[in-house]
Design a protein around this motif. Structure first.
Motif, PDB file in Angstrom:
ATOM      1  N   THR A  61      44.222  45.721  42.430  1.00 17.95           N
ATOM      2  CA  THR A  61      42.794  45.634  42.709  1.00 17.95           C
ATOM      3  C   THR A  61      41.958  45.488  41.447  1.00 17.95           C
ATOM      4  OG1 THR A  61      43.072  46.987  44.690  1.00 17.95           O
ATOM      5  CG2 THR A  61      40.851  46.823  43.794  1.00 17.95           C
ATOM      6  N   ALA A  62      41.016  44.530  41.472  1.00 18.56           N
ATOM      7  CA  ALA A  62      40.059  44.381  40.372  1.00 18.56           C
ATOM      8  C   ALA A  62      38.868  45.285  40.658  1.00 18.56           C
ATOM      9  CB  ALA A  62      39.603  42.932  40.255  1.00 18.56           C
ATOM     10  N   ARG A  63      38.550  46.153  39.705  1.00 21.34           N
ATOM     11  CA  ARG A  63      37.443  47.092  39.889  1.00 21.34           C
ATOM     12  C   ARG A  63      36.240  46.749  39.035  1.00 21.34           C
ATOM     13  NH1 ARG A  63      42.219  49.517  40.649  1.00 21.34           N
ATOM     14  NH2 ARG A  63      42.431  50.828  42.520  1.00 21.34           N
ATOM     15  N   ALA A  64      36.304  45.646  38.347  1.00 19.02           N
ATOM     16  CA  ALA A  64      35.191  45.141  37.535  1.00 19.02           C
ATOM     17  C   ALA A  64      35.499  43.687  37.210  1.00 19.02           C
ATOM     18  CB  ALA A  64      35.048  45.974  36.255  1.00 19.02           C
ATOM     19  N   GLY A  65      34.480  42.985  36.714  1.00 18.13           N
ATOM     20  CA  GLY A  65      34.690  41.603  36.315  1.00 18.13           C
ATOM     21  C   GLY A  65      34.387  40.603  37.413  1.00 18.13           C
ATOM     22  N   SER A  66      34.675  39.330  37.143  1.00 21.88           N
ATOM     23  CA  SER A  66      34.299  38.245  38.050  1.00 21.88           C
ATOM     24  C   SER A  66      35.024  38.314  39.391  1.00 21.88           C
ATOM     25  CB  SER A  66      34.567  36.896  37.380  1.00 21.88           C
ATOM     26  OG  SER A  66      35.943  36.760  37.057  1.00 21.88           O
ATOM     27  N   LYS A  67      36.288  38.736  39.403  1.00 21.51           N
ATOM     28  CA  LYS A  67      37.027  38.827  40.664  1.00 21.51           C
ATOM     29  C   LYS A  67      36.428  39.927  41.551  1.00 21.51           C
ATOM     30  CE  LYS A  67      39.972  35.668  39.457  1.00 21.51           C
ATOM     31  NZ  LYS A  67      39.947  34.330  40.112  1.00 21.51           N
ATOM     32  N   THR A  84      33.142  47.859  53.268  1.00 24.01           N
ATOM     33  CA  THR A  84      34.119  47.894  52.183  1.00 24.01           C
ATOM     34  C   THR A  84      34.433  46.489  51.704  1.00 24.01           C
ATOM     35  OG1 THR A  84      36.056  47.772  53.646  1.00 24.01           O
ATOM     36  CG2 THR A  84      35.174  49.972  53.159  1.00 24.01           C
ATOM     37  N   HIS A  85      34.892  46.390  50.478  1.00 21.00           N
ATOM     38  CA  HIS A  85      35.288  45.088  49.926  1.00 21.00           C
ATOM     39  C   HIS A  85      36.403  45.305  48.916  1.00 21.00           C
ATOM     40  CE1 HIS A  85      33.361  45.806  45.996  1.00 21.00           C
ATOM     41  NE2 HIS A  85      32.418  46.419  46.687  1.00 21.00           N
ATOM     42  N   GLN A  86      37.162  44.263  48.666  1.00 21.11           N
ATOM     43  CA  GLN A  86      38.259  44.346  47.710  1.00 21.11           C
ATOM     44  C   GLN A  86      38.600  42.958  47.181  1.00 21.11           C
ATOM     45  OE1 GLN A  86      42.065  45.649  49.240  1.00 21.11           O
ATOM     46  NE2 GLN A  86      42.702  46.451  47.259  1.00 21.11           N
ATOM     47  N   ALA A  87      38.918  42.908  45.891  1.00 24.07           N
ATOM     48  CA  ALA A  87      39.473  41.707  45.263  1.00 24.07           C
ATOM     49  C   ALA A  87      40.877  42.074  44.829  1.00 24.07           C
ATOM     50  CB  ALA A  87      38.636  41.283  44.063  1.00 24.07           C
ATOM     51  N   GLN A  88      41.873  41.335  45.288  1.00 25.03           N
ATOM     52  CA  GLN A  88      43.264  41.725  45.060  1.00 25.03           C
ATOM     53  C   GLN A  88      44.100  40.565  44.525  1.00 25.03           C
ATOM     54  OE1 GLN A  88      45.557  44.319  47.855  1.00 25.03           O
ATOM     55  NE2 GLN A  88      46.725  42.465  48.272  1.00 25.03           N
ATOM     56  N   PHE A  89      44.846  40.827  43.470  1.00 26.89           N
ATOM     57  CA  PHE A  89      45.807  39.855  42.956  1.00 26.89           C
ATOM     58  C   PHE A  89      46.967  39.758  43.936  1.00 26.89           C
ATOM     59  CE2 PHE A  89      49.842  39.370  40.575  1.00 26.89           C
ATOM     60  CZ  PHE A  89      49.680  38.056  40.161  1.00 26.89           C
ATOM     61  N   GLU A  90      47.286  38.534  44.368  1.00 28.92           N
ATOM     62  CA  GLU A  90      48.357  38.335  45.334  1.00 28.92           C
ATOM     63  C   GLU A  90      49.677  37.976  44.661  1.00 28.92           C
ATOM     64  OE1 GLU A  90      48.495  38.796  48.554  1.00 28.92           O
ATOM     65  OE2 GLU A  90      46.407  39.390  48.808  1.00 28.92           O
ATOM     66  N   GLU A  91      49.666  36.910  43.867  1.00 32.31           N
ATOM     67  CA  GLU A  91      50.891  36.449  43.230  1.00 32.31           C
ATOM     68  C   GLU A  91      50.559  35.384  42.197  1.00 32.31           C
ATOM     69  OE1 GLU A  91      53.428  34.221  45.947  1.00 32.31           O
ATOM     70  OE2 GLU A  91      51.685  33.855  47.240  1.00 32.31           O
ATOM     71  N   LYS A  92      51.565  35.046  41.411  1.00 34.27           N
ATOM     72  CA  LYS A  92      51.415  33.971  40.433  1.00 34.27           C
ATOM     73  C   LYS A  92      52.176  32.767  40.962  1.00 34.27           C
ATOM     74  CE  LYS A  92      51.503  35.163  36.089  1.00 34.27           C
ATOM     75  NZ  LYS A  92      50.139  34.817  35.588  1.00 34.27           N
ATOM     76  N   VAL A  93      51.484  31.650  41.128  1.00 37.20           N
ATOM     77  CA  VAL A  93      52.078  30.429  41.661  1.00 37.20           C
ATOM     78  C   VAL A  93      51.962  29.329  40.605  1.00 37.20           C
ATOM     79  CG1 VAL A  93      51.996  28.685  43.480  1.00 37.20           C
ATOM     80  CG2 VAL A  93      51.503  31.079  44.026  1.00 37.20           C
ATOM     81  N   ASN A  94      53.101  28.838  40.154  1.00 40.36           N
ATOM     82  CA  ASN A  94      53.131  27.808  39.104  1.00 40.36           C
ATOM     83  C   ASN A  94      52.315  28.224  37.884  1.00 40.36           C
ATOM     84  OD1 ASN A  94      54.702  26.062  40.734  1.00 40.36           O
ATOM     85  ND2 ASN A  94      52.869  25.277  41.747  1.00 40.36           N
ATOM     86  N   GLY A  95      52.451  29.495  37.545  1.00 46.32           N
ATOM     87  CA  GLY A  95      51.785  30.009  36.356  1.00 46.32           C
ATOM     88  C   GLY A  95      50.319  30.351  36.539  1.00 46.32           C
TER      89      GLY A  95
END
Length: 279
Positions: free
Chosen positions: A102-108, A145-156
Motif C-alpha cells: 500500500t502507498a500511504r503518500a505520494g502520487s499513487k 475508504t480508499h487504497q492504492a496498491q502495488f499489484e505486480e511488475k510486468v515487463n519491468g
C-alpha cells in the motif's frame, strides 16, 4: 637369571617410575571448554568473513581450521514485511521502499484519494454517502475508504490498482458502492464476462451490456460468494480495467438497503465513465 630374580627386577623397575596424576574432573571440563571456545572462535571468524564478503564482494575466504567459504553468487533480496516477494516494494516519496503493497503518500496514494472523490460524486439522488468522524484513524474507517496498491511488475513496469468503497444510505439501510481500477499492463482478459469474473475471484450470472459502441460485462447475480450483489467490468482500449460494484449491505452491524442504488444499465455505464479511467 632364574624366574624369581626376573620378577624382582621388574618390580624394582616399576617402583622407580613416577605414577601418572589421578584423573581430575575439573581439568577434563576445562579442556573441553577450551576446545569449545576454539570452535566458537572459528565459526565467529567465518561469520565475520561472510559479512565482509557480502559487503566487499570478495570471492572466498579460508577459516582458521582450513575450511573454505565461497559464496555461490549474490543471494535473493530479503523479503518485505509480508514475506510474499523477493523484490523490494516500490520506492515511496521518501526515496525508501514501501513497507508493504500500500502507498500511504505520494502520487499513487493521491490517485486513490481522487478515485474515492469520484466514487462519491456518482452516488444517485435519493441516497446519501455518510462519512466517518474526521478524528477516526484511517485504518478504522469503514464508511469511506480508499487504497492504492502495488499489484505486480510486468515487463519491468510496476502495475498498480486503486480502490474506493463508499457507504450508501437510504432510510435505515446502508449498502455500499465500490470502484476498483487496474492500471494498463495488467494481465486481465478482454472478453467482458471473463473480465467480470476476475473481480475479487467472485463468479456469478453474467450478461453483456452494450454502452454506446462498447460492451461491458455485468454480473447480475452472484454465485456462492455473495459479498456483493452486482458488478460491472470494462477494459479500455489502453488496457486500463474498471470494476464498479454495489451491494445492499455494508456490514453485519447495519440494516441493509431495500434496493440497490443502480440499475444494471446504469452500473454498466459507470464502468466506462471517464471519471474512473485513471491514467
Amino acid at each position: 637369571m632364574n624366574e624369581e630374580e626376573l620378577r624382582e627386577g621388574l618390580r624394582s623397575e616399576m617402583a622407580g617410575r613416577t605414577p601418572p596424576p589421578p584423573l581430575s574432573t575439573t581439568a577434563a571440563l576445562g579442556a573441553a571448554r577450551r576446545t569449545q571456545f576454539r570452535r566458537r572462535a572459528v565459526w565467529a571468524s567465518l561469520g565475520s568473513a561472510a559479512v565482509v564478503l557480502a559487503v566487499t564482494g570478495f570471492a572466498a575466504v579460508t577459516t582458521p581450521d582450513g575450511l573454505v567459504y565461497e559464496p555461490a553468487g549474490q543471494g535473493p533480496l530479503a523479503p518485505n514485511a509480508s514475506g510474499d516477494t523477493k523484490e523490494p516494494w516500490p520506492t515511496g516519496p521518501d526515496g525508501q521502499p514501501q513497507e508493504d503493497r500500500t502507498a500511504r503518500a505520494g502520487s499513487k496514494h493521491d490517485q486513490g484519494v481522487h478515485l474515492l472523490s469520484e466514487a462519491v460524486s456518482v452516488i444517485p439522488s435519493g441516497y446519501s454517502a455518510p462519512e466517518d468522524p474526521s478524528s477516526l484513524p484511517a485504518e478504522e474507517r469503514t464508511l469511506r475508504t480508499h487504497q492504492a496498491q502495488f499489484e505486480e511488475k510486468v515487463n519491468g513496469i510496476d502495475v498498480w490498482s486503486y480502490s474506493s468503497s463508499v457507504a450508501v444510505a437510504q432510510g435505515k439501510g446502508t449498502g455500499r458502492v465500490i470502484v476498483e481500477v487496474h492500471e494498463a499492463g495488467n494481465p486481465m482478459p478482454t472478453e467482458p464476462c471473463d473480465l467480470a469474473q476476475k473481480f475479487w475471484g467472485m463468479r456469478g450470472e453474467c450478461r453483456v451490456e452494450t454502452v454506446g459502441a462498447v460492451q461491458v460485462g455485468v454480473v447480475v447475480r452472484p454465485g456462492s460468494d455473495d459479498r456483493l450483489d452486482q458488478w460491472s467490468a470494462y477494459r479500455h482500449p489502453d488496457g486500463v480495467v474498471v470494476f464498479v460494484a454495489q451491494g445492499v449491505r455494508l456490514d453485519e452491524s447495519r440494516p441493509a438497503l431495500t434496493k440497490l442504488p443502480f440499475s444494471v444499465p446504469q452500473l454498466a455505464a459507470l464502468a466506462v465513465d471517464e471519471r474512473f479511467h485513471l491514467k
